[in-house]
Design a protein around this motif. Sequence first.
Motif, mmCIF file in Angstrom:
data_model
loop_
_atom_site.group_PDB
_atom_site.id
_atom_site.type_symbol
_atom_site.label_atom_id
_atom_site.label_comp_id
_atom_site.label_asym_id
_atom_site.label_seq_id
_atom_site.Cartn_x
_atom_site.Cartn_y
_atom_site.Cartn_z
ATOM 1 N N LEU A 173 0.813 -1.218 0.000
ATOM 2 C CA LEU A 173 0.000 0.000 0.000
ATOM 3 C C LEU A 173 0.849 1.272 0.000
ATOM 4 N N ASP A 174 2.172 1.123 0.106
ATOM 5 C CA ASP A 174 3.088 2.271 0.144
ATOM 6 C C ASP A 174 2.700 3.228 1.268
ATOM 7 N N ALA A 175 2.548 2.686 2.459
ATOM 8 C CA ALA A 175 2.148 3.466 3.627
ATOM 9 C C ALA A 175 3.271 4.401 4.077
ATOM 10 N N THR A 176 2.930 5.310 4.960
ATOM 11 C CA THR A 176 3.887 6.246 5.543
ATOM 12 C C THR A 176 3.868 6.086 7.058
ATOM 13 N N VAL A 177 5.051 5.995 7.652
ATOM 14 C CA VAL A 177 5.177 5.864 9.102
ATOM 15 C C VAL A 177 5.520 7.232 9.689
ATOM 16 N N HIS A 178 4.641 7.736 10.556
ATOM 17 C CA HIS A 178 4.861 9.030 11.205
ATOM 18 C C HIS A 178 5.503 8.800 12.571
ATOM 19 N N VAL A 179 6.630 9.467 12.810
ATOM 20 C CA VAL A 179 7.324 9.318 14.084
ATOM 21 C C VAL A 179 7.550 10.698 14.692
ATOM 22 N N GLN A 180 7.691 10.721 16.009
ATOM 23 C CA GLN A 180 7.863 11.989 16.706
ATOM 24 C C GLN A 180 9.017 11.904 17.694
ATOM 25 N N HIS A 181 9.716 13.014 17.821
ATOM 26 C CA HIS A 181 10.821 13.208 18.750
ATOM 27 C C HIS A 181 10.553 14.539 19.441
ATOM 28 N N ARG A 182 11.184 14.777 20.561
ATOM 29 C CA ARG A 182 10.974 16.070 21.234
ATOM 30 C C ARG A 182 11.385 17.238 20.342
ATOM 31 N N ALA A 183 12.302 16.981 19.413
ATOM 32 C CA ALA A 183 12.775 18.053 18.536
ATOM 33 C C ALA A 183 11.886 18.246 17.317
ATOM 34 N N GLY A 184 10.928 17.357 17.100
ATOM 35 C CA GLY A 184 10.052 17.492 15.941
ATOM 36 C C GLY A 184 9.517 16.152 15.489
ATOM 37 N N GLU A 185 8.960 16.124 14.288
ATOM 38 C CA GLU A 185 8.395 14.902 13.762
ATOM 39 C C GLU A 185 8.815 14.726 12.306
ATOM 40 N N ARG A 186 8.690 13.513 11.831
ATOM 41 C CA ARG A 186 9.000 13.242 10.426
ATOM 42 C C ARG A 186 8.111 12.111 9.921
ATOM 43 N N ALA A 187 7.928 12.076 8.604
ATOM 44 C CA ALA A 187 7.130 11.055 7.943
ATOM 45 C C ALA A 187 8.066 10.218 7.078
ATOM 46 N N ILE A 188 8.066 8.902 7.306
ATOM 47 C CA ILE A 188 9.002 8.003 6.636
ATOM 48 C C ILE A 188 8.220 7.041 5.748
ATOM 49 N N PRO A 189 8.454 7.033 4.447
ATOM 50 C CA PRO A 189 7.821 6.000 3.612
ATOM 51 C C PRO A 189 8.194 4.624 4.145
ATOM 52 N N ILE A 190 7.225 3.729 4.275
ATOM 53 C CA ILE A 190 7.524 2.426 4.865
ATOM 54 C C ILE A 190 8.550 1.659 4.045
ATOM 55 N N ARG A 191 8.625 1.932 2.761
ATOM 56 C CA ARG A 191 9.606 1.249 1.925
ATOM 57 C C ARG A 191 11.032 1.700 2.217
ATOM 58 N N GLU A 192 11.173 2.778 3.028
ATOM 59 C CA GLU A 192 12.487 3.244 3.477
ATOM 60 C C GLU A 192 12.671 3.046 4.980
ATOM 61 N N PHE A 193 11.679 2.474 5.638
ATOM 62 C CA PHE A 193 11.679 2.371 7.098
ATOM 63 C C PHE A 193 12.572 1.241 7.606
ATOM 64 N N TYR A 194 12.594 0.107 6.881
ATOM 65 C CA TYR A 194 13.340 -1.071 7.330
ATOM 66 C C TYR A 194 14.709 -1.126 6.672
ATOM 67 N N LEU A 195 15.708 -1.568 7.434
ATOM 68 C CA LEU A 195 17.070 -1.685 6.939
ATOM 69 C C LEU A 195 17.409 -3.136 6.631
ATOM 70 N N LEU A 196 18.241 -3.342 5.614
ATOM 71 C CA LEU A 196 18.798 -4.659 5.362
ATOM 72 C C LEU A 196 19.848 -4.958 6.425
ATOM 73 N N PRO A 197 20.068 -6.242 6.750
ATOM 74 C CA PRO A 197 21.008 -6.551 7.825
ATOM 75 C C PRO A 197 22.435 -6.127 7.528
ATOM 76 N N GLY A 198 22.909 -6.368 6.279
ATOM 77 C CA GLY A 198 24.287 -6.002 5.966
ATOM 78 C C GLY A 198 25.226 -6.504 7.052
ATOM 79 N N ASP A 199 26.104 -5.614 7.523
ATOM 80 C CA ASP A 199 26.981 -5.989 8.633
ATOM 81 C C ASP A 199 26.526 -5.359 9.949
ATOM 82 N N THR A 200 25.277 -4.827 9.967
ATOM 83 C CA THR A 200 24.713 -4.268 11.206
ATOM 84 C C THR A 200 23.293 -4.794 11.413
ATOM 85 N N PRO A 201 23.124 -6.109 11.550
ATOM 86 C CA PRO A 201 21.765 -6.657 11.659
ATOM 87 C C PRO A 201 21.017 -6.234 12.920
ATOM 88 N N HIS A 202 21.722 -5.705 13.906
ATOM 89 C CA HIS A 202 21.046 -5.230 15.120
ATOM 90 C C HIS A 202 20.266 -3.945 14.862
#
Length: 329
Positions: A173-202
Amino acid sequence: MHSFEYTRAHDLDAALRLAQEHAHQIRFLAGGTTLIDLMKLDVETPSHVVDINGLGLDRVEQLPDGRTLIGALVRNADLANDAHIADRYPVLSQALLSGASPQLRNMATTGGNLLQRTRCVYFRDRAARCNKREPGTGCDAIEGHHRNLAVLGTSEHCIASNPSDMNVALMALDATVHVQHRAGERAIPIREFYLLPGDTPHRETVLEPGEMITYVGLTPLGEGTHSCYIKLRDRASYEFALASAAVVLQVHDGRIAKAGIALGGVGTRPWHSPQAEQVLLHQVPTRSLYEQAAQAALQDAIPYRENGFKIELARRCLVHTLSTALPPQ
């Protein structure tokens, strides 16, 4: 279970203040369907647990511009059975109802599902080597039991699969994830939200310390949209996917004008497939076309000793899901 400090946050600012103060040592508690299990196993050992159930982020809202906002605290059962979601975004409702059990769906939340951890047995076993749990220790899954693990997006450091059903639908559905921090907020496309493990799977997402998910946004689907979610698993209920597929297809003048394709059970993250989408675009839906799209979706898959069957299973799952959503001509 390690000792921890429990705090009940009564407003968003209080929760974010605590998150900023304690950074990596804090975990937000909503339904707790994953977090509590992992704390009992000493996989998660936060020094602070902040209960956010009182923040009011528990509604599905329809905005004047046609978008839909889903609060991070909306329970999976409520979201799946919401009349607006079931009517406008049936693929999401289908995915949610295929996951977990009724009891868990009554507790699990949208935000918690977005951050759901892998069910790799080595991740949950403190006696095993796991780079996701303890970076630099190794990955016992590669040479061990990995029938349920990933064939897409893997690395020499991690082959753990993402277990979510909901997030596969949100990818399509190409959703957007809205997140908030004390310094502000941002909207992250879900297709950019998850990272590949690479050499930092944590590191599994792009979330930064002190940020909290507040909403998931969905754009309105156009006329002529067809969607479907199908999950293949070892048993009919309360089981994670061996392979699943979510498809969202918009048809104009008999051709596929827009496509959203995602796979579950086979990727280290909910697996968006632009390759399959590209095959489908501007084409008349046929069985042959669907088979070409499925081939493209799995072209980069890397099988391991026990899970090579997943590649063909996922291909067939995607073809079946496409055919169910939009019968071929």
